[in-house]
Design a protein around this motif. Structure first.
Motif, PDB file in Angstrom:
ATOM      1  N   HIS A 152       0.850  -1.176   0.000  1.00  0.00           N
ATOM      2  CA  HIS A 152       0.000   0.000   0.000  1.00  0.00           C
ATOM      3  C   HIS A 152       0.893   1.236   0.000  1.00  0.00           C
ATOM      4  CE1 HIS A 152      -3.270   2.726   0.776  1.00  0.00           C
ATOM      5  NE2 HIS A 152      -2.499   3.315   1.665  1.00  0.00           N
ATOM      6  N   PRO A 184       0.561   5.355  -0.372  1.00  0.00           N
ATOM      7  CA  PRO A 184      -0.483   6.383  -0.380  1.00  0.00           C
ATOM      8  C   PRO A 184      -0.452   7.193  -1.676  1.00  0.00           C
ATOM      9  CG  PRO A 184       0.820   6.487   1.645  1.00  0.00           C
ATOM     10  CD  PRO A 184       1.512   5.534   0.734  1.00  0.00           C
ATOM     11  N   TYR A 213       7.822   7.418  -1.791  1.00  0.00           N
ATOM     12  CA  TYR A 213       8.307   7.053  -0.461  1.00  0.00           C
ATOM     13  C   TYR A 213       9.763   6.601  -0.515  1.00  0.00           C
ATOM     14  CZ  TYR A 213       8.192   5.396   4.308  1.00  0.00           C
ATOM     15  OH  TYR A 213       8.439   5.226   5.652  1.00  0.00           O
ATOM     16  N   LEU A 240      11.320   3.122   7.797  1.00  0.00           N
ATOM     17  CA  LEU A 240      10.133   2.301   8.059  1.00  0.00           C
ATOM     18  C   LEU A 240       9.550   1.892   6.723  1.00  0.00           C
ATOM     19  CD1 LEU A 240       7.944   1.144   9.989  1.00  0.00           C
ATOM     20  CD2 LEU A 240       6.686   3.285   9.640  1.00  0.00           C
ATOM     21  N   LEU A 248       3.333  -0.617   4.204  1.00  0.00           N
ATOM     22  CA  LEU A 248       2.418  -1.701   4.593  1.00  0.00           C
ATOM     23  C   LEU A 248       2.243  -2.713   3.456  1.00  0.00           C
ATOM     24  CD1 LEU A 248       0.112  -2.731   6.551  1.00  0.00           C
ATOM     25  CD2 LEU A 248      -1.419  -1.204   5.295  1.00  0.00           C
ATOM     26  N   GLN A 307      -5.508 -10.018  11.225  1.00  0.00           N
ATOM     27  CA  GLN A 307      -6.897 -10.349  11.578  1.00  0.00           C
ATOM     28  C   GLN A 307      -7.040 -11.829  11.850  1.00  0.00           C
ATOM     29  OE1 GLN A 307      -9.768  -8.186  11.818  1.00  0.00           O
ATOM     30  NE2 GLN A 307      -7.918  -7.000  12.033  1.00  0.00           N
ATOM     31  N   MET A 312      -5.420 -12.857  15.035  1.00  0.00           N
ATOM     32  CA  MET A 312      -6.176 -12.404  16.203  1.00  0.00           C
ATOM     33  C   MET A 312      -7.461 -13.204  16.361  1.00  0.00           C
ATOM     34  SD  MET A 312      -5.559  -8.279  16.048  1.00  0.00           S
ATOM     35  CE  MET A 312      -5.881  -7.902  17.762  1.00  0.00           C
ATOM     36  N   PRO A 361       5.913  -0.828  12.103  1.00  0.00           N
ATOM     37  CA  PRO A 361       6.501  -0.008  13.174  1.00  0.00           C
ATOM     38  C   PRO A 361       6.713  -0.813  14.456  1.00  0.00           C
ATOM     39  CG  PRO A 361       4.199   0.608  12.756  1.00  0.00           C
ATOM     40  CD  PRO A 361       4.592  -0.335  11.669  1.00  0.00           C
ATOM     41  N   LEU A 381       1.782 -11.049  17.514  1.00  0.00           N
ATOM     42  CA  LEU A 381       1.063 -10.210  16.540  1.00  0.00           C
ATOM     43  C   LEU A 381       2.035  -9.507  15.599  1.00  0.00           C
ATOM     44  CD1 LEU A 381      -1.730  -8.654  18.815  1.00  0.00           C
ATOM     45  CD2 LEU A 381      -1.726 -10.822  17.571  1.00  0.00           C
ATOM     46  N   PRO A 427      -9.244  -6.324  16.996  1.00  0.00           N
ATOM     47  CA  PRO A 427      -8.922  -6.458  15.565  1.00  0.00           C
ATOM     48  C   PRO A 427      -9.201  -5.173  14.777  1.00  0.00           C
ATOM     49  CG  PRO A 427     -10.045  -8.427  16.345  1.00  0.00           C
ATOM     50  CD  PRO A 427     -10.134  -7.405  17.465  1.00  0.00           C
ATOM     51  N   GLY A 428     -10.302  -4.517  15.068  1.00  0.00           N
ATOM     52  CA  GLY A 428     -10.614  -3.269  14.363  1.00  0.00           C
ATOM     53  C   GLY A 428      -9.590  -2.184  14.656  1.00  0.00           C
ATOM     54  N   ILE A 432      -6.418  -2.591  15.509  1.00  0.00           N
ATOM     55  CA  ILE A 432      -5.152  -2.890  14.809  1.00  0.00           C
ATOM     56  C   ILE A 432      -5.295  -2.592  13.315  1.00  0.00           C
ATOM     57  CG2 ILE A 432      -3.787  -4.833  13.957  1.00  0.00           C
ATOM     58  CD1 ILE A 432      -2.894  -5.431  16.503  1.00  0.00           C
ATOM     59  N   GLN A 433      -6.454  -2.929  12.754  1.00  0.00           N
ATOM     60  CA  GLN A 433      -6.698  -2.584  11.338  1.00  0.00           C
ATOM     61  C   GLN A 433      -6.497  -1.098  11.107  1.00  0.00           C
ATOM     62  OE1 GLN A 433      -7.653  -4.708   8.599  1.00  0.00           O
ATOM     63  NE2 GLN A 433      -6.719  -5.923  10.202  1.00  0.00           N
ATOM     64  N   MET A 466      -2.923  -0.103  11.307  1.00  0.00           N
ATOM     65  CA  MET A 466      -2.162  -0.553  10.137  1.00  0.00           C
ATOM     66  C   MET A 466      -2.526   0.257   8.900  1.00  0.00           C
ATOM     67  SD  MET A 466      -2.092  -4.685  10.768  1.00  0.00           S
ATOM     68  CE  MET A 466      -0.675  -5.078   9.745  1.00  0.00           C
ATOM     69  N   GLN A 467      -3.821   0.436   8.674  1.00  0.00           N
ATOM     70  CA  GLN A 467      -4.220   1.066   7.411  1.00  0.00           C
ATOM     71  C   GLN A 467      -4.170   2.594   7.468  1.00  0.00           C
ATOM     72  OE1 GLN A 467      -7.722  -1.430   6.848  1.00  0.00           O
ATOM     73  NE2 GLN A 467      -6.614  -2.569   5.259  1.00  0.00           N
ATOM     74  N   TRP A 470       0.052   3.332   9.831  1.00  0.00           N
ATOM     75  CA  TRP A 470       1.211   2.812   9.102  1.00  0.00           C
ATOM     76  C   TRP A 470       1.033   3.010   7.592  1.00  0.00           C
ATOM     77  CZ3 TRP A 470       2.527  -3.179   8.985  1.00  0.00           C
ATOM     78  CH2 TRP A 470       3.684  -3.394   8.219  1.00  0.00           C
ATOM     79  N   GLY A 471      -0.097   2.554   7.054  1.00  0.00           N
ATOM     80  CA  GLY A 471      -0.313   2.602   5.615  1.00  0.00           C
ATOM     81  C   GLY A 471      -0.267   4.011   5.049  1.00  0.00           C
ATOM     82  N   GLU A 472      -0.972   4.934   5.675  1.00  0.00           N
ATOM     83  CA  GLU A 472      -1.108   6.283   5.116  1.00  0.00           C
ATOM     84  C   GLU A 472      -0.030   7.249   5.589  1.00  0.00           C
ATOM     85  OE1 GLU A 472      -3.159   7.411   2.740  1.00  0.00           O
ATOM     86  OE2 GLU A 472      -3.904   5.352   2.510  1.00  0.00           O
ATOM     87  N   MET A 473       0.357   7.141   6.845  1.00  0.00           N
ATOM     88  CA  MET A 473       1.319   8.125   7.376  1.00  0.00           C
ATOM     89  C   MET A 473       2.764   7.670   7.196  1.00  0.00           C
ATOM     90  SD  MET A 473      -0.508   9.069  10.980  1.00  0.00           S
ATOM     91  CE  MET A 473      -2.264   9.459  11.073  1.00  0.00           C
ATOM     92  N   LEU A 474       2.955   6.381   7.062  1.00  0.00           N
ATOM     93  CA  LEU A 474       4.316   5.840   6.922  1.00  0.00           C
ATOM     94  C   LEU A 474       5.195   6.391   8.050  1.00  0.00           C
ATOM     95  CD1 LEU A 474       4.282   6.161   3.049  1.00  0.00           C
ATOM     96  CD2 LEU A 474       4.502   4.015   4.304  1.00  0.00           C
ATOM     97  N   VAL A 478       4.560  -0.817  18.138  1.00  0.00           N
ATOM     98  CA  VAL A 478       3.346  -0.043  17.860  1.00  0.00           C
ATOM     99  C   VAL A 478       2.107  -0.934  17.677  1.00  0.00           C
ATOM    100  CG1 VAL A 478       2.277   1.537  16.207  1.00  0.00           C
ATOM    101  CG2 VAL A 478       4.666   1.872  16.904  1.00  0.00           C
ATOM    102  N   LEU A 479       2.248  -1.991  16.877  1.00  0.00           N
ATOM    103  CA  LEU A 479       1.057  -2.811  16.606  1.00  0.00           C
ATOM    104  C   LEU A 479       0.586  -3.519  17.872  1.00  0.00           C
ATOM    105  CD1 LEU A 479       1.993  -4.359  13.125  1.00  0.00           C
ATOM    106  CD2 LEU A 479       0.871  -2.183  13.647  1.00  0.00           C
ATOM    107  N   ALA A 526      -3.262  -3.301  20.244  1.00  0.00           N
ATOM    108  CA  ALA A 526      -4.126  -4.338  20.812  1.00  0.00           C
ATOM    109  C   ALA A 526      -4.278  -4.119  22.318  1.00  0.00           C
ATOM    110  CB  ALA A 526      -3.540  -5.721  20.521  1.00  0.00           C
TER     111      ALA A 526
END
Lengths: 397, 397
Positions: A12, A14, A19, A25, A28, A37, A40, A216, A269, B33-34, B36-37, B40-41, B44-48, B268-269, B273
């Motif tokens: 992924h 953005p 990047y 880092l 994703l 998921q 968990m 991270p 995890l 789970p939500g 952590i999603q 992650m998304q 981590w995914g957007e902000m890196l 972080v992850l 949780a």
């Protein structure tokens, strides 16, 4: 040949972002959220405590270690995951020092990441036996490997400049004078071909959240050469490094081989996210990565030098002398990096004046390199860095 | 009064399972789970890399530490998250020993979790200054706190029997003879009201995957009393414990207060949780938990003693002398626990003969206790444990 368009599609990235900070880092992997998921819900949720055996959590640190072993030229069964890189540095250094009780010098260089030096300082203070941490310039390491040296503690790639040490030559020199080597692979695992076995390295450690894309705070790894694995005495002697953790004996007996470098309960995890990243690593080889990396770093150097005369290359020009990053020195580098980030090109800054760009073939291509160089050019030509906002120093990560 | 029906509804508990092993690994909070999603998304995914500041990852270890501080009676700003419990034991013990350079005895007891003893052994060996790890029976700890003792290293609740030490009295005794206290709260954080501040404890450490429900391999925490926080010298002196980590200085300078007990990059992850679990902890108080816990453990003791004459209570009968678990001794306890688990009642076994049951009011109620006692009764009355399958010893976690 690796299908890098395919590997890029598995991350992924953005919208509107180029990047170039995967050396701090990694991004994703698209599969990672689903995998976590599943761990968990299907494992933690359904198996509860029985997941340690049923889902294989207990064996995960060596199983995942083997997947990293391939990337660093290690023998299977000699890499284990866990803790942070700083802790792994401590473990390796403590074990290595114990192998040379008559020597007092730990040799490192000023391009080593500060945390390695700090951990060495802390260990020296704990030991209280008059060890000396001798920090020399990177280019003076070889000349300083003398019979005084107990252990060399070297990060293979300088985190500031990207300068690459010759692991094989320095290890040979160290062994010739009877020293033990601890290699930090933070900027080489997943960045350049590493061959800890071929180089005859004694210990190696590394992190998994940079080039390896583990996320991270992803856990670290440690390698101990097979010839030392059953002799190295762990300073951090935790129960999961015990020969029989579930016998709950009152005294520590080190486990077989690399198992003794485990300490506490493994980060299940976090390792799940790392495994998603390693699935992508299974689609490539370090030789393919290196070939692509050199194309990309050379292209960036050429493009930036052509477009931005005010930037001084800090990275070695010779391809075989650099890792997978390119750094430029610029007195207003902090502000310039802020301006770049505001325009979607993410690199980072390292004091006092280093603008740093990581090149990661799994998800960066020539189009990204050219676009980044163009944006950097417009910032430099138009002095877009020269604003109070960008020049205000904040905490940089 | 806490709404325990509501808290129970916030955990995923598998169909047909009565889970009495939350003292080894807490169950999955449904919201985890939500969360952590999202980390992650969206982070981590957007902000890196910018997530370290933008998403607050860098401040997470002390922010989450404050949420745990409330549960253990600590002053805000004096608890930090990271690493594993074994590492935190090492940090606390190393700092504590350094405060008493003229003394050589570390006092612990045979009910301490073996990893604590192992870490102490490793530290003693590293220090090489003739320290002695003196391990006495739990009931002999108080009498053995003498002027020889540098540090007491005690787990507040015995992991086998559930016997609870008197933290306040033992700390007072330790201080009266000039010793420093390190308390392991593995079986008390989230299980019984802990008051590290009121008890005047010096150091405390604990894990978050047991009663706190942070997930498999969730990170540990450490508390340092305010009076020591700026004096304790960290043995594991990593960059994130440095006073200015991003200045990348070549020498270590400890950060202010509890910050110096940070070592490497935070997980972080895993902390995401844990935060979901702590949201549920925000709905209760340790006094409510303790009142419920004593009802549940007393009910289980009464029901099992009535139904199962072959089981010997290993846990103290006096409510104020036990934590939140109940243990019975039975020579064939391993097989009996296998039989129980096969019938949906999950407890665990600890060598040589301890059947252990954790009671966790957030998601266990009287109905669970009675049902578990009934199933245990049928196993004992009908010798259902007496099969080759159950008696075959496997690795137990």
């Amino acid at each position: 040949m690796t299908d890098f368009a395919r590997t890029k599609s598995l991350f992924h990235l953005p919208e509107g972002v180029i990047y170039l900070d995967g050396n701090s880092l990694g991004p994703l992997p698209k599969a990672a959220p689903g995998r976590i998921q599943s761990v968990m819900q299907d494992e933690w949720g359904e198996m509860l405590i029985t997941g340690w055996n049923k889902a294989g959590w207990m064996a995960q640190p060596t199983r995942v270690g083997d997947r990293i072993a391939r990337l660093i030229g290690a023998e299977p069964g000699h890499v284990v995951i866990g803790d942070t890189l700083s802790i792994k540095v401590y473990q390796a250094l403590a074990s290595a020092l114990e192998m040379r009780p008559d020597r007092k010098v730990i040799l490192s260089d000023s391009g080593n990441f500060p945390s390695d030096l700090y951990m060495a300082e802390g260990l020296i203070r704990s030991l209280g036996r008059g060890h000396e941490l001798r920090v020399v310039a990177p280019e003076e390491v070889e000349a300083n490997i003398t019979e005084e040296v107990a252990v060399t503690l070297i990060t293979e790639v300088d985190y500031r400049t990207g300068r690459l040490h010759d692991m094989k030559a320095l290890t040979a020199k160290a062994h010739a004078v009877g020293a033990i080597t601890v290699w930090d692979l933070a900027h080489t695992a997943g960045a350049t071909p590493v061959d800890v076995s071929g180089a005859n390295a004694d210990f190696a450690v590394g992190c998994t959240y940079k080039y390896l894309n583990g996320g991270p705070g992803a856990p670290a790894f440690i390698y101990v050469a097979p010839r030392h694995a059953d002799a190295a005495r762990p300073a951090l002697s935790g129960w999961l490094g015990h020969d029989a953790p579930f016998a709950f004996e009152q005294s520590y007996r080190p486990g077989a081989g690399i198992e003794r470098m485990r300490v506490g309960t493994p980060p299940v995890l976090a390792m799940a996210a790392l495994e998603s990243a390693l699935d992508i690593w299974d689609m490539t080889t370090m030789d393919d990565i290196r070939a692509r990396s050199l194309e990309l770093t050379q292209l960036f150097i050429d493009e930036v030098e052509k477009r931005c005369p005010d930037l001084d290359l800090a990275t070695p020009r010779a391809p075989d002398a650099r890792g997978s990053q390119v750094s430029f020195r610029f007195a207003e580098g902090y502000a310039a990096m802020q301006a770049l980030i505001a325009r979607g090109v993410i690199g980072d800054f390292r004091a006092p004046d280093i603008m740093r760009f990581g090149f990661t073939p799994l998800y960066i291509d020539e189009g990204d390199v050219i676009a980044a160089a163009e944006i950097l050019e417009s910032i430099m030509q138009n002095r877009l860095w020269d604003t109070p906002e960008y020049k205000a120093r904040a905490r940089v990560t």
